[in-house]
Design a protein around this motif. Sequence first.
Motif, mmCIF file in Angstrom:
data_model
loop_
_atom_site.group_PDB
_atom_site.id
_atom_site.type_symbol
_atom_site.label_atom_id
_atom_site.label_comp_id
_atom_site.label_asym_id
_atom_site.label_seq_id
_atom_site.Cartn_x
_atom_site.Cartn_y
_atom_site.Cartn_z
ATOM 1 N N UNK A 79 0.750 -1.138 -0.138
ATOM 2 C CA UNK A 79 0.045 -0.004 0.096
ATOM 3 C C UNK A 79 0.892 1.390 -0.045
ATOM 4 N N UNK A 80 2.005 1.409 0.621
ATOM 5 C CA UNK A 80 2.682 2.577 0.773
ATOM 6 C C UNK A 80 3.312 2.956 -0.504
ATOM 7 N N UNK A 81 3.892 2.083 -1.210
ATOM 8 C CA UNK A 81 4.494 2.430 -2.371
ATOM 9 C C UNK A 81 3.667 2.459 -3.633
ATOM 10 N N UNK A 132 -5.125 -4.394 3.516
ATOM 11 C CA UNK A 132 -4.385 -3.773 2.058
ATOM 12 C C UNK A 132 -5.448 -2.271 1.749
ATOM 13 N N UNK A 133 -6.637 -2.687 1.485
ATOM 14 C CA UNK A 133 -7.626 -1.518 1.037
ATOM 15 C C UNK A 133 -7.789 -0.365 2.133
ATOM 16 N N UNK A 134 -8.017 -0.868 3.460
ATOM 17 C CA UNK A 134 -8.207 0.352 4.284
ATOM 18 C C UNK A 134 -7.027 1.056 4.436
ATOM 19 N N UNK A 135 -5.645 0.354 4.423
ATOM 20 C CA UNK A 135 -4.677 1.205 4.747
ATOM 21 C C UNK A 135 -4.551 2.042 3.399
ATOM 22 N N UNK A 136 -4.580 1.534 2.322
ATOM 23 C CA UNK A 136 -4.378 2.310 1.094
ATOM 24 C C UNK A 136 -5.439 3.579 1.099
ATOM 25 N N UNK A 137 -6.925 3.313 1.597
ATOM 26 C CA UNK A 137 -7.469 4.287 1.476
ATOM 27 C C UNK A 137 -7.043 5.561 2.585
ATOM 28 N N UNK A 138 -6.445 4.990 3.592
ATOM 29 C CA UNK A 138 -5.868 6.256 4.700
ATOM 30 C C UNK A 138 -4.790 6.963 3.972
ATOM 31 N N UNK A 139 -3.707 6.262 3.274
ATOM 32 C CA UNK A 139 -2.702 6.749 2.724
ATOM 33 C C UNK A 139 -3.084 7.929 1.643
ATOM 34 N N UNK A 140 -4.132 7.548 1.015
ATOM 35 C CA UNK A 140 -4.441 8.554 -0.281
ATOM 36 C C UNK A 140 -5.449 9.732 0.437
ATOM 37 N N UNK A 141 -6.189 9.377 1.507
ATOM 38 C CA UNK A 141 -6.912 10.379 1.980
ATOM 39 C C UNK A 141 -6.091 11.343 3.074
ATOM 40 N N UNK A 144 -0.463 13.792 4.586
ATOM 41 C CA UNK A 144 0.630 14.503 5.257
ATOM 42 C C UNK A 144 1.365 13.483 6.272
ATOM 43 N N UNK A 145 0.329 12.409 6.889
ATOM 44 C CA UNK A 145 1.255 11.357 7.571
ATOM 45 C C UNK A 145 0.409 10.298 8.095
ATOM 46 N N UNK A 155 3.387 0.960 8.291
ATOM 47 C CA UNK A 155 3.859 2.363 7.546
ATOM 48 C C UNK A 155 4.184 3.409 8.695
ATOM 49 N N UNK A 156 5.170 3.838 8.278
ATOM 50 C CA UNK A 156 5.890 4.852 9.445
ATOM 51 C C UNK A 156 6.086 6.110 8.904
ATOM 52 N N UNK A 157 5.089 7.015 9.504
ATOM 53 C CA UNK A 157 4.978 8.345 8.874
ATOM 54 C C UNK A 157 5.006 8.544 7.309
ATOM 55 N N UNK A 158 4.087 7.672 6.469
ATOM 56 C CA UNK A 158 4.392 7.783 5.359
ATOM 57 C C UNK A 158 3.584 8.956 4.709
ATOM 58 N N UNK A 159 4.286 9.571 3.690
ATOM 59 C CA UNK A 159 3.668 11.038 3.108
ATOM 60 C C UNK A 159 3.649 10.803 1.987
#
Length: 300
Positions: A79-81, A132-141, A144-145, A155-159
């Motif tokens: 999800x991060x990449x 996978x899906x909930x984390x990807x949702x958070x990363x895109x919404x 900032x971090x 994921x650690x402070x993924x921006x």
Amino acid sequence: MRLSTVILPIYRWNDEGRSHWQRAEELGFHTAYTYDHLAWRSFRDGPWFGAVPTLTAAAAATSRMRLGTLVTSPNFRHPVTLAKELISLDDISDGRITLGVGAGGNGFDATTLRGPGQEWTPRERADHFGEFVPLLDRLLRSPASVTHEGERYSAHEARNLPGCVQRPRLPFAVAATGPRGMKLAAGYGQAWVTTGDPKIFETGTPADSVEAIRGQVGKLGAACEAIDRNPDELDKILLTGFTPDRQRPLESVDAFVEFAANHKALGITEIVIHWPIPDSEFAADEKVFERIATEALAQL
């Protein structure tokens, strides 16, 4: 109803690749998707390019048509990449990207990284998909971090600044047939994707397939109702070529119109047809294909 196409990533960009994507836009397709796999079935021993670079090039070569994956899976994505690549795609395309996402299968995507015999079980695929899906949702919404420590992903402070062009994030089209996947589609999807019921692909009839998809639509509706969501908020996408009638709907405009009408009655809002590939399971008459693209929707 919308009509879209899927262009497999098998073409060298400067030979046929660019022209196919540009022609898809000229023909008026709503979206042009591509498969996101490391290799796929009978195409494994031939050219096969990456989905993200292909979509990046397609975004630069087109201006109106939506673009997307059909589908991406956790089999070889993190999800991060993936989030970083998606916000880049969304920016380059000026907000024309849809992420088709599914749990994946046990083919080449599952064995290339982990080796034969190391594939995830269906339960393990569902477990990964469920995180996978909930984390990807958070990363895109939350560009900032994002910090997440899960059972399968971290994921650690993924921006992901500046975030998606499309707000609050680019749309998810969630491929699902089972109860856990349906819950994800209801909770996170702007669309739901089906290929029909694989159990009846070889032995079923077109009528059997229609009834199976009717049942799937009903299960999606129940999953939406369980969280007080109106199922009409989700587009319902049918990727063709995997129902018992296979490529028969592409034999003529009339055949396609009948096929599309039967599925429109079930609540399907978008039908995706494969760009013709000679001497393959997706072989079709290109002239008929283009007539379907330009004439069929007016008859529905």
